[in-house]
Design a protein around this motif. Structure first.
Motif, mmCIF file in Angstrom:
data_model
loop_
_atom_site.group_PDB
_atom_site.id
_atom_site.type_symbol
_atom_site.label_atom_id
_atom_site.label_comp_id
_atom_site.label_asym_id
_atom_site.label_seq_id
_atom_site.Cartn_x
_atom_site.Cartn_y
_atom_site.Cartn_z
ATOM 1 N N THR A 16 0.856 -1.185 0.000
ATOM 2 C CA THR A 16 0.000 0.000 0.000
ATOM 3 C C THR A 16 0.892 1.235 0.000
ATOM 4 O O THR A 16 1.977 1.238 0.584
ATOM 5 C CB THR A 16 -0.924 0.030 1.226
ATOM 6 O OG1 THR A 16 -0.128 -0.008 2.407
ATOM 7 C CG2 THR A 16 -1.879 -1.155 1.223
ATOM 8 N N ASN A 28 0.727 5.594 0.361
ATOM 9 C CA ASN A 28 -0.131 6.694 0.781
ATOM 10 C C ASN A 28 -0.172 7.774 -0.303
ATOM 11 O O ASN A 28 0.565 7.724 -1.288
ATOM 12 C CB ASN A 28 0.311 7.252 2.142
ATOM 13 C CG ASN A 28 1.669 7.898 2.109
ATOM 14 O OD1 ASN A 28 2.009 8.631 1.171
ATOM 15 N ND2 ASN A 28 2.477 7.643 3.133
ATOM 16 N N ILE A 29 -1.037 8.744 -0.101
ATOM 17 C CA ILE A 29 -1.251 9.791 -1.102
ATOM 18 C C ILE A 29 0.016 10.620 -1.342
ATOM 19 O O ILE A 29 0.285 11.023 -2.472
ATOM 20 C CB ILE A 29 -2.451 10.690 -0.740
ATOM 21 C CG1 ILE A 29 -2.849 11.588 -1.910
ATOM 22 C CG2 ILE A 29 -2.175 11.509 0.504
ATOM 23 C CD1 ILE A 29 -3.445 10.869 -3.070
ATOM 24 N N ASN A 30 0.796 10.843 -0.305
ATOM 25 C CA ASN A 30 2.038 11.608 -0.476
ATOM 26 C C ASN A 30 3.031 10.849 -1.351
ATOM 27 O O ASN A 30 3.687 11.445 -2.215
ATOM 28 C CB ASN A 30 2.668 11.935 0.873
ATOM 29 C CG ASN A 30 1.854 12.940 1.657
ATOM 30 O OD1 ASN A 30 1.144 13.751 1.077
ATOM 31 N ND2 ASN A 30 1.938 12.877 2.971
ATOM 32 N N GLU A 31 3.142 9.540 -1.141
ATOM 33 C CA GLU A 31 4.033 8.726 -1.968
ATOM 34 C C GLU A 31 3.539 8.698 -3.416
ATOM 35 O O GLU A 31 4.339 8.788 -4.348
ATOM 36 C CB GLU A 31 4.109 7.301 -1.425
ATOM 37 C CG GLU A 31 4.818 7.197 -0.092
ATOM 38 C CD GLU A 31 4.653 5.836 0.544
ATOM 39 O OE1 GLU A 31 5.676 5.322 1.052
ATOM 40 O OE2 GLU A 31 3.540 5.286 0.538
#
Length: 71
Positions: free
Chosen positions: A46, A48-51
């Motif tokens: 998974t 995250n949005i920042n990645e």
């Protein structure tokens, strides 16, 4: 240039012909982790949005650079 998926290696290969490709080194290292982790079936990592945003920006920077070279 060899046909491979390892972006840092591709950058290094291209830099043999044009040293300015080294500008892509950091972005290529960052993006390669996503290819390796998602390439094979099994556990899907998974992110995250920042990645995801950082990966998108890295890909867009590489695309812009390469398109600038071939125009």
């Amino acid at each position: 240039v060899r046909k491979i998926h390892d972006l840092p290696t591709l950058v290094a290969e291209c830099a043999k012909f044009d040293v300015t490709f080294l500008e892509l080194k950091e972005n290529s290292i960052y993006l390669t982790q996503f290819y390796i982790e998602t390439r094979y079936p099994g556990d899907m990592p998974t992110f995250n949005i920042n990645e995801a945003n950082k990966a998108l920006n890295a890909a867009l920077n590489i695309k812009k650079f390469v398109l600038g070279k071939i125009k």
